[in-house]
Enzyme design. Structure first.
Site, PDB file in Angstrom:
ATOM      1  N   ARG A  77       2.397  18.768   4.619  1.00 24.24           N
ATOM      2  CA  ARG A  77       2.812  17.346   4.688  1.00 24.24           C
ATOM      3  C   ARG A  77       4.295  17.535   5.342  1.00 24.24           C
ATOM      4  NH1 ARG A  77       3.433  12.560  -0.140  1.00 24.24           N
ATOM      5  NH2 ARG A  77       4.365  11.183   1.335  1.00 24.24           N
ATOM      6  N   TYR A 126       1.993  -0.407   5.405  1.00 22.50           N
ATOM      7  CA  TYR A 126       1.647   0.446   6.735  1.00 22.50           C
ATOM      8  C   TYR A 126       1.546  -0.260   7.972  1.00 22.50           C
ATOM      9  CZ  TYR A 126       0.399   4.191   3.283  1.00 22.50           C
ATOM     10  OH  TYR A 126       0.461   5.244   2.260  1.00 22.50           O
TER      11      TYR A 126
END
Length: 421
Positions: A90, A244
């Site tokens: 990540r 988002y």
């Protein structure tokens, strides 16, 4: 009833366990199995999970194992919450795209594609083993990128539904602002996973009064602050975008911010170390307050509700899930996976009819759907050219020079997870 959590060693898991314990009348779990190859984490999480059940008087048993086949044997439902490559991968997803001036994020843009390429083959292998163990078992996918992963599962014929906590988080926020119980708030939630808008907020169910205009008029400032978007933008849109959407509506500003501060991955990794230390305390028998900062708020409530509905024991009749389009958004293929309100029962999820989507949103949805189709093709068949095509199609990338560079970087940073590289 037996449930299995693959990725059970996640620091998320105590949130899920707390939900199972509190909501046991909705979902009466008799046996819960946590599966994870990380034995050290699994021992800590499993110990806390058992203490949470004991503290809350839950009669179910909790077992832990690294053996996937043993863990899914006889399971009625399997929840997927894994992270291939861990927080180290990540960290890379959130870092190298910034070198091209593109957003670095684990589910959006080039980082999101990298995660999909690592994840889809692993999830499909798990799903096949679940199907061999019990072909009637439901798979609930919380693994990101949820839209692409769920699409892979459904295209392979698995009994699967995708789940995200964005909608339930907004439902809870709106309910608090309106001073009503969460179950009274029904969202007209439409789009793709991590690309959604609330086009209506209804009281009492799908046909209830739409209170979104009044909600924006009275509380637009607070909502905009939560989304980190300007209030005038919300007023002009007349809808509430998922947070988002900030990666699209304020892309360059987000890139600048990401370049300046520590990555979310670094913050989460530090948080996880602290959480795991807490989990090892034999006196701890509840989820710690720090877990709320980890992300995944209300995940447990959403997961319990969905599992209960799919297993025929209850749950809300309408839930926001990721499932096949099947004509709901007529400008998308029927086999695209969308995130919308659906009627959910033991037969699966069927999207509710949706009002025509404004071209301002429909164009972006169509664009990202095309990217997701190319991303899934790259995940299933591999190859540099397929990766390039997916990156070129993504609206946050688009330029061929960026796509070329990002393709090479993606492969270099993920080679150990890509069988074809």
């Amino acid at each position: 009833m037996k449930l299995t959590v693959v990725g059970g060693g996640s620091t998320y898991t105590p949130e899920l366990i707390d939900g199972f314990a509190r909501l046991r009348d909705t979902l009466p779990v008799e046996e819960l199995v946590l599966v994870d190859p990380a034995a050290d984490r699994l021992e800590l999480v499993g110990g806390l999970a058992r203490r949470i059940f004991a503290r809350q008087g839950h009669p179910g048993t909790i077992t832990t194992t690294a053996d996937l086949d043993a863990g899914v044997a006889g399971a009625d439902a399997v929840l997927l919450q894994l992270r291939v490559g861990g927080q180290a991968a990540r960290q890379q997803d959130e870092t190298w795209p910034l070198e091209c001036g593109c957003v670095g994020q684990e589910t959006t843009g080039a980082g999101g594609l990298a995660k999909a390429l690592r994840t889809v083959p692993v999830v499909l292998d798990i799903a096949e083993r679940v199907r061999r163990a019990n072909p009637d078992a439901w798979i609930i996918d919380f693994t990101n990128p949820v839209g692409i992963v769920t699409r892979a599962l459904l295209h392979a014929g698995h009994r699967a539904v995708g789940l995200c906590n964005v909608a339930i988080g907004l439902q809870r926020k709106f309910a608090a602002l309106l001073d009503v119980a969460p179950h009274e708030v029904h969202l007209d939630h439409v789009g793709l996973n991590h690309l959604t808008w609330e086009t209506g907020v209804r009281l009492g169910g799908p046909g209830g009064e739409d209170v979104l205009p009044g909600l924006l008029a009275e509380h637009g400032g607070a909502i905009a602050e939560d989304l980190r978007l300007p209030r005038p933008l919300l007023d002009r849109l007349g809808v509430v975008p998922s947070y988002y959407l900030r990666y699209y509506y304020a892309h360059d500003q987000v890139v600048s911010e990401l370049r300046e501060g520590p990555s979310r991955a670094a913050q989460v990794a530090a948080m996880e170390r602290e959480l795991l230390t807490m989990y090892g305390d034999p006196e701890l028998a509840e989820k710690p307050a720090l877990l709320a900062q980890r992300g995944g708020a209300y995940y447990s409530e959403a997961a319990v509700d969905l599992a209960a509905a799919l297993l025929g024991g209850g749950g809300s009749p309408y839930q926001v899930v990721n499932t096949l389009n099947r004509g709901t958004l007529p400008f998308l293929p029927d086999d695209a996976v969308i995130e919308v309100q659906a009627a959910v029962d033991a037969n699966g999820a069927v999207p509710l009819p949706a009002a025509p989507l404004d071209p301002l949103y429909a164009g972006l949805v169509a664009n990202v759907t095309a990217y997701e189709e190319l991303a899934l093709d790259a995940a299933l068949r591999g190859g540099r050219e397929r990766v390039f095509r997916a990156l070129l199609a993504h609206p946050l990338i688009g330029q061929y020079a960026y796509a070329e560079t990002l393709t090479d970087q993606l492969i270099a940073h993920n080679r150990e997870h890509l069988a074809w590289a």
